[in-house]
Design a protein around this motif. Sequence first.
Motif, PDB file in Angstrom:
ATOM      1  N   UNK A 125       0.845  -1.205   0.000  1.00 16.86           N
ATOM      2  CA  UNK A 125       0.000   0.000   0.000  1.00 16.86           C
ATOM      3  C   UNK A 125       0.877   1.250   0.000  1.00 16.86           C
ATOM      4  N   UNK A 126       1.916   1.214   0.845  1.00 18.10           N
ATOM      5  CA  UNK A 126       2.828   2.361   0.929  1.00 18.10           C
ATOM      6  C   UNK A 126       3.473   2.661  -0.413  1.00 18.10           C
ATOM      7  N   UNK A 170       1.611   7.228  -6.297  1.00 16.98           N
ATOM      8  CA  UNK A 170       0.472   8.081  -6.657  1.00 16.98           C
ATOM      9  C   UNK A 170       0.748   9.561  -6.381  1.00 16.98           C
ATOM     10  N   UNK A 171       1.474   9.831  -5.288  1.00 21.66           N
ATOM     11  CA  UNK A 171       1.693  11.229  -4.900  1.00 21.66           C
ATOM     12  C   UNK A 171       3.061  11.758  -5.336  1.00 21.66           C
ATOM     13  N   UNK A 184       8.448  19.279  -2.858  1.00 22.19           N
ATOM     14  CA  UNK A 184       8.801  19.700  -1.504  1.00 22.19           C
ATOM     15  C   UNK A 184      10.312  19.807  -1.348  1.00 22.19           C
ATOM     16  N   UNK A 185      10.760  20.760  -0.489  1.00 20.84           N
ATOM     17  CA  UNK A 185      12.180  20.775  -0.140  1.00 20.84           C
ATOM     18  C   UNK A 185      12.543  19.409   0.445  1.00 20.84           C
ATOM     19  N   UNK A 188       7.419  14.020   4.933  1.00 16.72           N
ATOM     20  CA  UNK A 188       6.087  13.836   4.354  1.00 16.72           C
ATOM     21  C   UNK A 188       5.866  12.384   3.949  1.00 16.72           C
ATOM     22  N   UNK A 189       6.899  11.798   3.385  1.00 22.33           N
ATOM     23  CA  UNK A 189       6.777  10.419   2.949  1.00 22.33           C
ATOM     24  C   UNK A 189       6.495   9.500   4.142  1.00 22.33           C
ATOM     25  N   UNK A 190       7.205   9.769   5.234  1.00 23.89           N
ATOM     26  CA  UNK A 190       6.980   8.978   6.453  1.00 23.89           C
ATOM     27  C   UNK A 190       5.559   9.177   6.947  1.00 23.89           C
ATOM     28  N   UNK A 191       5.158  10.440   6.931  1.00 23.56           N
ATOM     29  CA  UNK A 191       3.840  10.792   7.433  1.00 23.56           C
ATOM     30  C   UNK A 191       2.751  10.092   6.627  1.00 23.56           C
ATOM     31  N   UNK A 192       2.936  10.029   5.327  1.00 19.37           N
ATOM     32  CA  UNK A 192       1.961   9.387   4.458  1.00 19.37           C
ATOM     33  C   UNK A 192       1.859   7.908   4.814  1.00 19.37           C
TER      34      UNK A 192
END
Lengths: 252, 493
Positions: free
Chosen positions: B457-458, B464-465, B472-473, B480-484
Amino acid sequence: MTALLEIRDLRAEIGGRKILNGLDLTVNKGEIHAIMGPNGAGKSTLSYVLAGKPGYEITGGQVLFNGEDLFEMSPDERAAKGVFLAFQYPLEIPGVATLTFLRAALNAQRKKRGEEELSSPDLLKRVRELAKKLGIDPEMLRRPLNVGFSGGEKKRNETLQMALLEPRLCVLDETDSGLDIDALKVVANGVNQLRSTERGMIVITHYQRLLDYIVPDVVHVLAAGRIVETGGKDLALQLEATGYAQYQNEAA
Amino acid sequence: MAAVQETVEQVRRIDVEQYKYGFVTDIESEKAPKGLSEDIVRFISAKKNEPAWMLDWRLDAYRRWLTMREPEWARVSYPKIDYQDLYYYSAPKKKPELASLDEVDPEILKTYEKLGIPLREQELLAGVVRPEGERRIAVDAVFDSVSVATTFQKELQEAGVIFMPISEALREYPELVRKYLGSVVPTSDNYFATLNSAVFSDGSFVYVPPGVRCPMELSTYFRINERNTGQFERTLIIADKGAYVSYLEGCTAPQRDENQLHAAVVELVAMDDAEIKYSTVQNWYPGNAEGVGGIYNFVTKRGDCRGDNSKISWTQVETGSAITWKYPSCILRGDNSSGEFYSIAISNGHQQVDSGTKMIHLGKNTSSRIISKGIAAGVSQNTYRGQVTAHRKAAGARNFTACDSLLIGDMCGAHTVPYIEARNPTAVFEHEATTSKISEDVLFYCIQRGLSQEEAVGLVVNGFVKDVLQQLPMEFAVEAQKLISISLEGSVG
């Protein structure tokens, strides 16, 4: 000696429809088995059941992989233990570079086996070598997995994955579908390079054509969910002439 | 169990357990009395030692706010907010003026440390030899209603960049603030912006003088700590002629049962040939698995490409908040100016997202680009709402919009509401939209190659994103990737 794969009286259904009706098959290390049969005989179901695709219900029988009960393993565990399915229709994953996918797959398997993950430079080196050997343009590694790939590219990519992951059992599901003769030769050549005394293969196909290039040790005819005939590679040629009608009658 | 079904089960369970920033800092605070009135507005203004014109500005906004009605057009629903039941000002009890970071309450520093925000610049600088050219980030930390620390002040000053709490800027550079404050989002703009104008207590102020490229990334980190406290911060960023600045914003809040209101206003002004890049990673507390608690994120963000050839770029990763109501927009006033909006909005559990952008083309040959990726899971609702307009005089206006939605499970919803209006015959607007469900077959393909359900899924979601993450910087992209992954995957193992 323990067989690589031993399928005994396997019965499976999907959505209440019986597809496999007592299938027996034994594959030893180093052997290539071809499974031929008419549409709807259960060829793809066999490959999905071995790989553990959700939605199929096993209603009877047993499958031993290196002597272990295959159905006790989750699909990703099976992959880590060396079951590889080359898909008839490889799937597209937008935004995920082929190399990224290869790294994720290989390292997921290594982690499950308790091995150290491969570093990115090492992986890249290895993938590049394999790509070269298989006649794959390294540019493909940067493209999103299977997105916009031609039929031939998709199948070559499956071969690349197979070469990298070094499975013990390869199930090739209608690898010839959607390929012209030139693409077929390239893919078959790749598969032949992966032939090894340590590896078994099941080549599922509708047509004899593929078997001119990937020459099997044993040919089986699958009809109505059972192996109805087994022979040498000549059996495939014979089928080409007579078709599957005789078996369908038998099954009915 | 089918692969997708399993994922759905997992994401359903995760929201509460997964929110790592839900702790409360035990600190004494000074609050204004509960409720809202002219006296409260005066109280806030007095606390900040503001000039008289500022108080008048606030009071004007407050009086206007009394005549306004809360907007109801967004695709979100929530019980009526009792604006008299909130605190409008809360500050950690401490000296109002801080000479250095050492005077900041250690509890607060600890909070930011826990959040992974590097406030202690000396630690950043000392010890480790930094590789040449590594980017550093100056941070302004806002704790409830006040800014508690701003790092790298000196270095920025040398470059001529002003980066300080807006309350301080109001005292030190009143004319500069007065010139720009409310010039992009007027006090009368909308219900929440008007409320903010009346009661905002702090936020960041940035001024980059002509021709200066800001030597480091600037960042503000917002933290709501107090109970029943609204956070109303105000950010004002000005890039003068030929200037460049990249600004990052991050947010978290403790886990609380009641809803908390966050109504911020961000104004950006880009003069001739200037460029502003504004990035947000929003991770306010989203509420628990039953939809109790969470932040109401009602935010007005707007950039004004005031000068010719100016450029403003918004990038947002929205994973938190019970409700998100947010449309970072660009007014493309200068000729040849351009605006960009890159968004990843993830909703899970009971979250409701109504977010998008507005691109208002006024100048000639202006261009804009919108890339929006919405991901809905759980029983959440995720709406993209966007407006693209070309004014009569906006000859040669161009817009490209792509909105993609990804659904995980069958109890969530994705909606796309584009408004497109071209009043100039030479305008060219393109709009693409797709909605898809995460495919069971794709997941099985990944799993057959050895990936676990969650890894699969990850991988698919990150693919997808990807177009937006790339904007992003780098430091933020990793976060952000971790957060997603955290927002969607469920506990690994």
